[in-house]
Write an enzyme that holds these catalytic residues in place. Structure first.
Site, PDB file in Angstrom:
ATOM      1  N   GLU A 424      -2.529   3.629  -1.883  1.00 52.71           N
ATOM      2  CA  GLU A 424      -3.247   3.276  -1.618  1.00 52.71           C
ATOM      3  C   GLU A 424      -4.091   4.015  -0.532  1.00 52.71           C
ATOM      4  O   GLU A 424      -3.704   3.993   0.737  1.00 52.71           O
ATOM      5  CB  GLU A 424      -3.106   2.010  -0.880  1.00 52.71           C
ATOM      6  CG  GLU A 424      -3.304   0.597  -0.022  1.00 52.71           C
ATOM      7  CD  GLU A 424      -3.042  -0.034  -0.290  1.00 52.71           C
ATOM      8  OE1 GLU A 424      -1.126  -0.518  -0.128  1.00 52.71           O
ATOM      9  OE2 GLU A 424      -3.257  -0.999   0.069  1.00 52.71           O
ATOM     10  N   ASP A 497       1.507  -0.045   0.272  1.00 53.65           N
ATOM     11  CA  ASP A 497       1.249  -0.732   1.626  1.00 53.65           C
ATOM     12  C   ASP A 497       2.757  -1.484   1.253  1.00 53.65           C
ATOM     13  O   ASP A 497       2.379  -2.459  -0.080  1.00 53.65           O
ATOM     14  CB  ASP A 497       0.206  -0.774   2.583  1.00 53.65           C
ATOM     15  CG  ASP A 497      -0.542  -0.308   2.852  1.00 53.65           C
ATOM     16  OD1 ASP A 497       0.408   1.098   3.230  1.00 53.65           O
ATOM     17  OD2 ASP A 497      -1.514  -0.222   3.247  1.00 53.65           O
ATOM     18  N   ASP A 499       2.676  -4.543   2.076  1.00 51.45           N
ATOM     19  CA  ASP A 499       1.948  -5.655   2.356  1.00 51.45           C
ATOM     20  C   ASP A 499       1.211  -6.546   1.100  1.00 51.45           C
ATOM     21  O   ASP A 499       1.500  -6.070   0.244  1.00 51.45           O
ATOM     22  CB  ASP A 499       1.529  -5.903   3.684  1.00 51.45           C
ATOM     23  CG  ASP A 499       0.155  -4.960   3.214  1.00 51.45           C
ATOM     24  OD1 ASP A 499      -0.129  -4.934   1.948  1.00 51.45           O
ATOM     25  OD2 ASP A 499      -0.734  -4.667   4.126  1.00 51.45           O
ATOM     26  N   ASP A 501      -1.344  -7.067   0.413  1.00 50.54           N
ATOM     27  CA  ASP A 501      -2.419  -6.872  -0.216  1.00 50.54           C
ATOM     28  C   ASP A 501      -1.897  -5.444  -1.172  1.00 50.54           C
ATOM     29  O   ASP A 501      -2.429  -4.984  -1.973  1.00 50.54           O
ATOM     30  CB  ASP A 501      -3.122  -5.986   0.342  1.00 50.54           C
ATOM     31  CG  ASP A 501      -4.952  -6.213   1.081  1.00 50.54           C
ATOM     32  OD1 ASP A 501      -4.619  -7.822   0.882  1.00 50.54           O
ATOM     33  OD2 ASP A 501      -4.968  -6.333   2.538  1.00 50.54           O
TER      34      ASP A 501
END
Ligand code: 0RA
Length: 634
Positions: A424, A497, A499, A501
């Site tokens: 990403e 990541d 998180d 997203d």
């Protein structure tokens, strides 16, 4: 009476001993999956009784001690003395391996592959098991421990009911996991109820203060299954096509309905087992669908003389299908033994579907028009996609390189040794490029959110650079041109990541694989990298924690005094290449999670809820799975 210790008893002990010694051979594994498998074995026996026409209700209860009881209202397992074995038939069922369908009966066992190993396997792997048979006005009871009879069959009371009650507690000497998951059982029994029309299955959870109960009962059977699968999509006509037919003792049932979407969603079952690898029943259906729709369209002048015939892919765009067949001797093939091999089935399914579908189309001209129109639109889009594909191919030939410029490829040429990291963001991509082992690890950075394939046709997808890059990097082509033998990396690793997203991008990627490269998942080529969430530094030593629990353990181990640094990584970009290598990419020290599809029907529901065009199911799903979604985010 003292039981004689004869040859039969010795064989019984040896048989069940073998099960306890190698449980994995009988139930696949001793993990959570194996634990749940025990319940399916017992419930499948009751479903057999329902399929034979003698039972219409089954209740499964999870008790506070994680024991399970299964009650049915069938005839009751026979309690008379078995002529060959000299013990009650019910005892044969629970103590002799593969005794399931041995005595008389006929009919179809809902069993095959890993399933259908029988009640004796469950008994061997249970700390205790009680069976009560309700028949002839009496309640007959027998008790076992780890497969051994501890209380012989005795009459313990009177009754006016018939049926069978089985309660068992899995053996903690065998299983690594002892806690049942309500949702796994719920999913399974809902599916069983859809596939066994008229059978009511209740699932009750008594473990918590807040008792739970779900009831599944579908008079419409697989038609209701199709409607259920399409419930979060938008159907393009109201009725569900359904047909049923029997040829040479093979029972065929098929139901389908088209939706506004573009993905083809076909689930096939043989004796209630999900044949995820397809087989002859699926081939027969596909052939019948394409042929019958084209025949009808020609006859009704819905295709112009100049039009080519609609292809199989065209008529299957946005279709949801359940194919369910019952066959006495299924042959299962394929990597996971979930591909039907019986060659005679192809023509049988073909003829049942062709005949009934032609009648349906003729009787429902409005629906037929919609189906043909949908196929025609798909054909046009397919032409456009082909042009786009040809264009990219020609362009890459001009550039004299088929591989995307953003790909940092590895030097090794043996795909079995090669890995590709889908990373990403460009900055994390940069770190990964300097961290990697050049020989075997390739890096493909993906910028931002990739396209939601649930909402786009292939031509639009191919317009996305991120998608094109992945397709060319993998080397296997797509759709009609798909060839898994050309796969350039045997590990495709998603690195996003830790998180929300990152979780979203991971879901988008998994949806893409699930819809277009399902076999990459089923064959185990897709992995998820596990970057650490925390870094703790003390006395110049670094400790990495991959979740909150690990962080606690580390802090307890090293003590909280003298910690010079404690960092929570917000993204991969915060790690320098050395750290990224050490924690996430070094094959010697990293952890990779292999993605697998436990249950294709469940996976479809999840992807439709998360990625489809209706907002409400997504909200519902996230609410219900809030716990799991947070876990996913970690
Ligand atoms: C009569 C005959 C047979 C089985 C059953 C009843 C029976 C078995 C089970 C298992 C769970 N519930 C049940 N209820 C009834 C033997 C028929 C055969 O083995 O094919």
């Amino acid at each position: 009476m003292v039981a004689t210790y004869d040859e039969n008893q010795i064989q019984i002990l040896e048989g069940l001993q073998a099960v306890r010694k190698r449980p994995g051979m009988y139930i696949g594994s001793t993990s959570s999956k194996g634990l749940h498998h025990l319940v399916y074995e017992i419930v499948d026996n009751a479903v057999d009784e329902a399929l034979a026409g003698y039972c219409n209700a089954v209740t499964v209860t999870i008790h506070p001690d994680n024991s399970i009881s299964v009650v049915d209202n069938g005839r009751g397992i026979p309690v008379g003395i078995h002529p060959q074995k000299g013990i009650p038939a019910v005892e044969v069922v629970f103590t002799i391996l593969h005794a399931g369908g041995k005595f008389g009966g006929g009919g179809y066992k809902v069993s095959g592959g890993l399933h259908g190993v029988g009640a004796s396997v469950v008994n061997a792997l249970s700390e205790w098991l009680i069976v009560r048979v309700f028949s002839d006005g009496k309640i007959h009871e027998e008790k076992f421990s780890r497969g051994n009879v501890i209380k012989p069959l005795t009459i313990v009371g009177d009754t006016d009911k018939t049926g069978t009650f089985v309660q068992f507690k899995p053996d903690n000497q065998i299983f690594e996991e002892m806690v049942y998951e309500f949702n796994i059982l719920r999913q399974r029994f809902q599916e069983t109820a859809f596939l066994t029309k008229g059978l009511k299955i209740d699932l009750i959870d008594l473990r918590e203060e807040q008792k739970k109960k779900k009831s599944f009962h579908y008079e419409g059977g697989i038609s209701e299954f199709v409607a259920h699968l399409n419930k979060n999509k938008t159907a393009i006509y109201d009725s569900v096509f359904y047909c049923e037919g029997t040829r040479d003792d093979i029972v065929v049932e098929v139901a389908f309905q088209h939706n506004e979407g573009y993905v083809e969603n076909i689930f096939s079952f043989v004796n209630n087992i999900n044949t995820t690898e397809g087989g002859t029943h699926l081939a027969g259906f596909r052939n019948a669908l394409t042929k019958t729709i084209n025949d009808y369209a020609r006859k009704m002048n819905l295709l112009k003389d100049t039009d080519k015939n609609l292809s199989g892919e065209d008529v299957r765009e946005g279709i949801t299908v359940i194919i369910s067949i019952k066959i006495a001797e299924p042959q299962f093939e394929g990597q996971t033994k979930t591909k039907l091999g019986n060659s005679e089935v192809r023509a049988i399914v073909d003829s049942v579907v062709s005949e009934n579908l032609m009648v349906f189309l003729e009787q429902n001209p409005q629906i037929s028009k919609i189906i043909v129109h949908k196929g025609t639109m798909a054909a046009r889009a397919r032409d456009a996609a082909k042009k786009a594909r040809d264009l990219t191919r020609r362009k890459s030939v001009l550039e004299n390189s088929t591989l995307p410029g953003k790909l940092a490829d590895c030097s090794e040429r043996d795909p079995a040794k090669c890995e590709i990291y889908l990373v990403e963001g460009d900055s994390a991509g940069g770190s990964a490029k300097s961290a990697r082992s050049r020989q075997t690890q390739a890096i493909l950075p993906l910028r931002g959110k990739i396209l939601n394939v649930e909402k786009a046709r292939l031509d639009k997808m191919l317009a996305s650079e991120e998608i094109r890059n992945m397709i060319t990097a993998f080397g296997v082509g797509i759709n009609e041109e798909l060839n898994y033998e050309k796969l350039r990396y045997h590990k495709i690793i998603l690195m996003t990541d830790a998180d929300v997203d990152g979780a979203h991008i991971r879901t988008l990627l998994l949806t893409f694989f699930y819809r277009f490269y399902r076999d990459l998942i089923t064959q185990g080529y897709i992995y998820i990298a596990q970057p650490p969430l925390y870094l703790v530094e003390k006395n110049k030593k670094k400790y990495y924690a991959y979740n909150d629990r690990e962080l606690d353990t580390i802090l307890n181990d090293i003590g909280r005094n003298g910690i010079s640094r404690m960092q929570r990584y917000k993204g991969l970009g915060e790690m320098n290449p050395d750290q990224l290598w050490e924690t996430t990419m070094n094959p010697a020290t990293r952890t990779l999670v292999r993605v697998n599809i436990q249950d294709a029907v469940a996976a479809d529901e999840i992807f439709t809820a998360l990625m489809g065009d209706k907002v409400e199911p997504r909200r519902e799903f996230i609410k219900e799975y809030a716990q799991k979604v947070t876990n996913l985010d970690i």
